[in-house]
Design a protein around this motif. Structure first.
Motif, PDB file in Angstrom:
ATOM      1  N   SER A   1      12.088  -4.150  -9.966  1.00  0.00           N
ATOM      2  CA  SER A   1      10.923  -3.457  -9.644  1.00  0.00           C
ATOM      3  C   SER A   1      11.176  -2.037  -9.170  1.00  0.00           C
ATOM      4  O   SER A   1      10.335  -1.071  -9.282  1.00  0.00           O
ATOM      5  N   ALA A   2      12.551  -1.936  -8.663  1.00  0.00           N
ATOM      6  CA  ALA A   2      12.698  -0.535  -8.230  1.00  0.00           C
ATOM      7  C   ALA A   2      12.966   0.458  -9.306  1.00  0.00           C
ATOM      8  O   ALA A   2      12.574   1.538  -9.081  1.00  0.00           O
ATOM      9  N   ARG A   3      13.343  -0.031 -10.223  1.00  0.00           N
ATOM     10  CA  ARG A   3      13.433   0.789 -11.687  1.00  0.00           C
ATOM     11  C   ARG A   3      11.965   1.176 -11.941  1.00  0.00           C
ATOM     12  O   ARG A   3      11.621   2.556 -12.151  1.00  0.00           O
ATOM     13  N   LEU A   4      11.024   0.258 -11.914  1.00  0.00           N
ATOM     14  CA  LEU A   4       9.619   0.758 -12.041  1.00  0.00           C
ATOM     15  C   LEU A   4       9.111   1.588 -10.965  1.00  0.00           C
ATOM     16  O   LEU A   4       8.461   2.733 -11.585  1.00  0.00           O
ATOM     17  N   ARG A   5       9.349   1.362  -9.704  1.00  0.00           N
ATOM     18  CA  ARG A   5       8.953   2.404  -8.917  1.00  0.00           C
ATOM     19  C   ARG A   5       9.834   3.852  -8.769  1.00  0.00           C
ATOM     20  O   ARG A   5       8.983   4.867  -8.559  1.00  0.00           O
ATOM     21  N   ARG A   6      10.945   3.774  -9.299  1.00  0.00           N
ATOM     22  CA  ARG A   6      11.449   5.225  -9.553  1.00  0.00           C
ATOM     23  C   ARG A   6      10.804   5.893 -10.593  1.00  0.00           C
ATOM     24  O   ARG A   6      10.394   7.117 -10.495  1.00  0.00           O
ATOM     25  N   GLY A   7      10.340   5.297 -11.817  1.00  0.00           N
ATOM     26  CA  GLY A   7       9.454   6.015 -12.782  1.00  0.00           C
ATOM     27  C   GLY A   7       8.092   6.464 -12.233  1.00  0.00           C
ATOM     28  O   GLY A   7       7.978   7.634 -12.398  1.00  0.00           O
ATOM     29  N   LEU A   8       7.415   5.726 -11.469  1.00  0.00           N
ATOM     30  CA  LEU A   8       6.378   6.108 -10.813  1.00  0.00           C
ATOM     31  C   LEU A   8       6.555   7.326  -9.873  1.00  0.00           C
ATOM     32  O   LEU A   8       5.687   8.264  -9.776  1.00  0.00           O
ATOM     33  N   SER A   9       7.607   7.092  -9.238  1.00  0.00           N
ATOM     34  CA  SER A   9       7.539   8.364  -8.171  1.00  0.00           C
ATOM     35  C   SER A   9       7.954   9.754  -8.923  1.00  0.00           C
ATOM     36  O   SER A   9       7.294  10.658  -8.430  1.00  0.00           O
ATOM     37  N   PHE A  10       8.650   9.641  -9.981  1.00  0.00           N
ATOM     38  CA  PHE A  10       8.982  10.842 -10.907  1.00  0.00           C
ATOM     39  C   PHE A  10       7.552  11.394 -11.298  1.00  0.00           C
ATOM     40  O   PHE A  10       7.429  12.561 -11.346  1.00  0.00           O
ATOM     41  N   ALA A  11       6.672  10.229 -11.840  1.00  0.00           N
ATOM     42  CA  ALA A  11       5.552  10.733 -12.316  1.00  0.00           C
ATOM     43  C   ALA A  11       4.455  11.335 -11.390  1.00  0.00           C
ATOM     44  O   ALA A  11       3.968  12.266 -11.621  1.00  0.00           O
ATOM     45  N   LEU A  12       4.541  10.679 -10.164  1.00  0.00           N
ATOM     46  CA  LEU A  12       3.501  11.119  -9.018  1.00  0.00           C
ATOM     47  C   LEU A  12       3.993  12.064  -8.083  1.00  0.00           C
ATOM     48  O   LEU A  12       3.211  13.148  -7.786  1.00  0.00           O
ATOM     49  N   ASP A  13       5.303  11.940  -7.450  1.00  0.00           N
ATOM     50  CA  ASP A  13       5.719  12.828  -6.740  1.00  0.00           C
ATOM     51  C   ASP A  13       6.570  13.930  -7.217  1.00  0.00           C
ATOM     52  O   ASP A  13       6.765  14.838  -6.497  1.00  0.00           O
ATOM     53  N   LYS A  14       6.920  13.947  -8.429  1.00  0.00           N
ATOM     54  CA  LYS A  14       7.782  14.693  -9.058  1.00  0.00           C
ATOM     55  C   LYS A  14       9.270  14.688  -8.476  1.00  0.00           C
ATOM     56  O   LYS A  14       9.928  15.774  -8.625  1.00  0.00           O
ATOM     57  N   HIS A  15       9.784  13.747  -7.756  1.00  0.00           N
ATOM     58  CA  HIS A  15      10.940  13.257  -7.570  1.00  0.00           C
ATOM     59  C   HIS A  15      11.312  11.993  -7.524  1.00  0.00           C
ATOM     60  O   HIS A  15      10.300  10.969  -7.632  1.00  0.00           O
ATOM     61  N   ASP A  16      12.467  11.608  -7.241  1.00  0.00           N
ATOM     62  CA  ASP A  16      12.832  10.080  -7.013  1.00  0.00           C
ATOM     63  C   ASP A  16      12.380   9.728  -5.827  1.00  0.00           C
ATOM     64  O   ASP A  16      11.649  10.096  -4.877  1.00  0.00           O
ATOM     65  N   MET A  17      12.397   8.024  -5.958  1.00  0.00           N
ATOM     66  CA  MET A  17      11.547   7.440  -4.870  1.00  0.00           C
ATOM     67  C   MET A  17      12.613   7.768  -3.442  1.00  0.00           C
ATOM     68  O   MET A  17      13.617   7.865  -3.573  1.00  0.00           O
ATOM     69  N   THR A  18      12.066   7.472  -2.567  1.00  0.00           N
ATOM     70  CA  THR A  18      12.337   7.393  -1.348  1.00  0.00           C
ATOM     71  C   THR A  18      12.806   6.144  -0.200  1.00  0.00           C
ATOM     72  O   THR A  18      13.443   6.419   0.585  1.00  0.00           O
ATOM     73  N   SER A  19      12.133   5.105  -0.746  1.00  0.00           N
ATOM     74  CA  SER A  19      12.211   3.864   0.023  1.00  0.00           C
ATOM     75  C   SER A  19      13.344   3.158  -0.344  1.00  0.00           C
ATOM     76  O   SER A  19      13.799   2.946  -1.373  1.00  0.00           O
ATOM     77  N   PRO A  20      14.318   2.578   0.625  1.00  0.00           N
ATOM     78  CA  PRO A  20      15.516   2.117   0.562  1.00  0.00           C
ATOM     79  C   PRO A  20      15.206   0.581   0.092  1.00  0.00           C
ATOM     80  O   PRO A  20      14.093   0.105   0.262  1.00  0.00           O
ATOM     81  N   LEU A  21      16.253  -0.162  -0.552  1.00  0.00           N
ATOM     82  CA  LEU A  21      16.025  -1.607  -0.917  1.00  0.00           C
ATOM     83  C   LEU A  21      17.049  -2.101   0.211  1.00  0.00           C
ATOM     84  O   LEU A  21      18.141  -1.726   0.559  1.00  0.00           O
ATOM     85  N   VAL A  22      16.594  -3.035   0.980  1.00  0.00           N
ATOM     86  CA  VAL A  22      17.148  -3.519   2.287  1.00  0.00           C
ATOM     87  C   VAL A  22      17.327  -5.276   2.309  1.00  0.00           C
ATOM     88  O   VAL A  22      16.207  -5.955   1.628  1.00  0.00           O
TER      89      VAL A  22
END
Length: 278
Positions: free
Chosen positions: A175-196
């Motif tokens: 799911s983090a891979r999907l969130r990374r794709g969304l972040s690039f599309a929406l924020d124009k950069h990589d995702m920021t939330s850590p996996l813990v």
């Protein structure tokens, strides 16, 4: 909530000149400490941190044999100016069909044994207890990732976006891979939330290279501050003298200084990676 800010600098190895590190970070690491990702036994490789005359050798160069570097880093560790992460085993590349294949995508031999040996070696050399790993070229096979996870390592690295680099049936990773794709599309950069997880974490970095745009880094950091997420600046000491194509920016080092000046104006707390609280 203040944003924890980490500088991650890769490729510390036998070939690293302590004077070069001092020239770059000597007036930085007191305010912004640096986490160096270290290669225990650098072999010949087609890489910027390896001198050209060693590119074709198969010899391994133990970091401990650079005694000036070891003494220099140990002193900085004692002052909490730097810490050490593990950066692969030999940091080599296979060449196949004109492509460079990083060592951890097709690691030969028993990686678990080599991982344990590398940790014991660096801990002895630097007087540390390393539990943070940075894969060379930011990539590895799912098999290697599974071993790192089972051994309890935290990762300064995201699950791969284009190629899968984590266990296939781990929902959190996929799911983090999907969130990374969304972040690039929406924020124009990589995702920021850590996996813990209870005893370990995974956190990617924002690259500082000669071609990185200052505004791009500022935007990513601003989002981290707004969301209360940690920020990792990922760079290489050996690239800092490279010229930048950006107007008003002379070199990568100038870009680094400009970005740290901006970071200092925000609510950030510079920390070593080992001191991250996630």
């Amino acid at each position: 909530m203040t944003t924890q800010f980490v500088i991650r600098d890769d490729d510390l190895c036998f070939f690293t000149d302590p004077e070069e590190l001092q020239s770059v970070y000597g007036d930085i690491w007191q305010s912004f400490p640096v986490t160096f990702a270290a290669v225990p036994w650098q072999k010949g490789a087609f890489a910027g941190h390896v001198p050209l005359k060693y590119w074709h050798t198969t010899d391994a160069f133990p970091i401990a044999e650079n005694t000036d570097l070891v003494a220099f880093i140990r002193e900085l560790i004692s002052r909490d100016h730097v810490d050490i992460a593990l950066h692969g085993i030999h940091h080599t590349y296979a060449i196949r069909r004109n492509r460079m294949i990083p060592e951890l995508t097709e690691f030969p031999g028993n990686f678990r044994d080599e991982l344990r040996r590398a940790k014991a070696y660096l801990d002895d050399v630097f007087g540390t207890d390393i539990d943070i790993f940075v894969p060379p070229s930011n990539t590895m096979s799912p098999r290697v990732a599974s071993i790192l996870i089972s051994e309890g390592w935290s990762l300064l690295n995201w699950p791969g976006l284009r190629a899968n680099t984590r266990p296939l049936f781990s929902w959190k990773h996929q799911s983090a891979r999907l969130r990374r794709g969304l972040s690039f599309a929406l924020d124009k950069h990589d995702m920021t939330s850590p996996l813990v997880w209870p005893a370990r974490w995974e956190l990617g970095g924002f690259a500082l290279t000669p071609n990185t745009r200052l505004e791009q880094l500022k935007n990513a950091l601003k989002h981290c501050v707004e969301r209360g997420h940690p920020f990792v600046l990922a760079t290489h000491y050996w690239e800092h003298a490279s010229l930048s194509p950006q107007a008003g920016i002379g070199s990568q080092y100038d870009l680094l200084r400009a970005f740290l000046d901006y970071a200092s104006s925000l609510d950030v707390t510079p920390v070593l990676a080992k001191d991250l609280r996630l």
